[in-house]
Design a protein around this motif. Structure first.
Motif, short mmCIF file in Angstrom:
data_model
loop_
_atom_site.label_atom_id
_atom_site.label_comp_id
_atom_site.label_asym_id
_atom_site.label_seq_id
_atom_site.Cartn_x
_atom_site.Cartn_y
_atom_site.Cartn_z
N UNK A 161 0.58 6.52 14.53
CA UNK A 161 0.07 7.86 14.24
C UNK A 161 -1.38 7.85 13.79
N UNK A 162 -1.87 9.03 13.45
CA UNK A 162 -3.24 9.16 13.00
C UNK A 162 -4.23 8.99 14.14
N UNK A 163 -5.44 8.70 13.77
CA UNK A 163 -6.54 8.60 14.73
C UNK A 163 -7.01 7.15 14.80
N UNK A 164 -6.86 6.54 15.97
CA UNK A 164 -7.29 5.16 16.17
C UNK A 164 -8.41 5.16 17.20
N UNK A 165 -9.57 4.66 16.79
CA UNK A 165 -10.77 4.82 17.61
C UNK A 165 -11.20 3.56 18.36
N UNK A 166 -10.63 2.39 18.03
CA UNK A 166 -11.24 1.14 18.52
C UNK A 166 -11.24 1.02 20.04
N UNK A 167 -10.10 1.33 20.70
CA UNK A 167 -10.08 1.24 22.16
C UNK A 167 -11.08 2.19 22.79
N UNK A 168 -11.13 3.41 22.26
CA UNK A 168 -12.04 4.42 22.82
C UNK A 168 -13.49 4.03 22.63
N UNK A 169 -13.82 3.52 21.44
CA UNK A 169 -15.21 3.15 21.14
C UNK A 169 -15.70 2.04 22.07
N UNK A 170 -14.89 0.99 22.23
CA UNK A 170 -15.32 -0.13 23.06
C UNK A 170 -15.36 0.26 24.54
N UNK A 171 -14.39 1.04 24.99
CA UNK A 171 -14.38 1.46 26.39
C UNK A 171 -15.60 2.32 26.71
#
Length: 420
Positions: A161-171
């Motif tokens: 849950x919540x907001x996970x940014x790591x995949x989006x940031x690196x992509x």
């Protein structure tokens, strides 16, 4: 002459290939190389390896076999994936998306011979970051505002849950716009993963349609675990999505997760709950779980999810309706749920319906459930998501790390090929 580090990186990003060479050592001498890193969540990690220098007085981490340490076979990234949390260390301040600094120290007994630091970015500095709290959406938009409209990918996390940014940031660092989208477990959204409205994804698509930075003809989605289930569902419903990646996904709709989940689906659309798989579980499978829980051992839900899906055809996602290519990534030792088998259900269904686009399932037989951005420690294969029990994710630290790197390259190539 003082020992010297020679560090080579293709670029500054965390997924880059790296070379680490230590020179100017006495030939055939014994030294210890230590690594320490504070991650973006404020946790400090450490690892070490003891080596013998070669006849030239050098240690090349690509082919040097540790005498002892936190990993045991030649591996240039061994010091990174084999890191473990420092016991009883006081957590530091969280630093989301800040570059990671890893300090390397070369020791002979108690003497420090040399030290250096390696900086790895988790997002390119040319990417702009915008917090999204509008139209009922909770997310982060990573984009290239100075460029022409670009292909854009919605990125969905899993049951944490919540907001996970790591995949989006690196992509986003590879020339895409990305929207890291939370869908439960954060203020303004449902507290639990129960009957989540797919209309919410529809809202996100409309938000992207109206964004001048987005090439709306090139819209993709990437989801992990339950987010992979959601990604496949969304693409099957919304033809605007033209490419789909599922990390350890399910091609079957499962029950919701949470205290209010009993008898309820994970998803709904336009007010109607989606059919979900809830087949009968053999008594011996339930007994295994209860026995593990009673003695405090990590629980595997793999067999439970496998039996839930047995014969539950009505709960399968209509992936044949997806208007674009599909890439699925799984681990053969996934102990959270059988993503390998669930991915094959997707492939079988696409074959059965003569899907007009490319589709592929890449399985890493010795990896578990942990697929994310590569380059982080992978020694934590047991989680306690709700604080009242331990769940096994499967795989080994080495296999999980290697699978993450290879899978990530496949994901980047897929989106570059079919969306860029």
């Amino acid at each position: 002459m003082k020992p010297t580090f020679q560090i080579t990186q293709n670029n500054s990003l965390i997924d880059t290939k790296m070379e680490i060479l230590i020179t100017n050592l006495p030939p055939c001498g014994i030294v210890t190389l230590k690594a320490e890193m504070c991650d973006n969540l404020g946790m400090t990690w450490e690892s070490f390896a003891e080596f013998m220098s070669d006849d030239e007085g050098e240690i090349n981490l690509a082919n040097a076999k540790p005498i002892s340490g936190t990993y045991s076979t030649p591996d240039v990234m061994g010091l990174f994936w084999s890191m473990k949390p420092i016991p009883n260390d006081k957590p530091k301040a969280k630093t989301p998306l800040k570059p990671l600094k890893t300090k390397l120290t070369l020791m002979r007994e108690q003497e420090a011979l040399a030290a250096t630091s390696i900086i790895r970015d988790v997002v390119s500095p040319v990417v702009d970051r915008f917090t999204i709290r509008e139209c009922g959406l909770v997310g982060t938009f990573f984009c290239h505002t100075k460029n022409v409209p670009l292909p854009t990918i919605i990125v969905l996390g899993g049951s944490e849950g919540g907001l996970r940014e790591n995949n989006a940031a690196l992509l986003a660092s590879y020339g895409f716009n990305t929207l890291a989208l939370a869908y439960f477990g954060i203020e303004g959204l449902p507290k639990e993963l129960v009957t989540i409205p797919l209309d919410y994804i529809e809202k996100a698509i409309e938000w992207l349609r109206n964004n001048p930075n987005v090439d709306f003809t090139k819209l993709g989605v990437l989801g992990t675990s339950k987010g992979g289930e959601l990604a496949l569902l969304s693409a099957s419903l919304f033809p605007e999505i033209k490419a789909v990646v599922g990390y350890v996904p399910s091609g079957v709709v499962y029950p919701g997760i949470g205290q209010s989940a009993l008898g309820k689906s994970s998803w709904q659309y336009r007010g109607e709950s989606l059919p979900f798989a809830y087949g009968e579980i053999p008594k011996e499978v339930t007994l295994e779980i209860n026995q593990a829980r009673d003695v405090g051992e990590p629980i595997s839900w793999r067999k439970t999810y496998q039996w839930w899906a047995e014969g539950e055809k009505q709960a399968e996602i209509a992936v044949e309706n997806i208007k674009g290519p599909v890439l699925l990534i799984s681990g053969g030792d996934d102990q959270l749920w059988p993503a390998d088998l669930l991915s094959e259900k997707v492939i079988d269904r696409l074959k059965e319906h003569n899907h007009a686009y490319h589709y592929e399932h890449i399985n890493f037989p010795k990896a578990g459930h942990s697929f994310s951005v590569p380059g982080y420690p992978t020694t934590q294969s047991v989680v306690s998501p709700f604080g009242n029990g331990k769940l096994s994710l499967g795989g080994t630290p080495k296999e999980n790390s290697h699978a993450q790197f290879e899978a990530w390259e496949n994901v980047k190539d897929f989106f570059i090929t079919y969306l860029a």
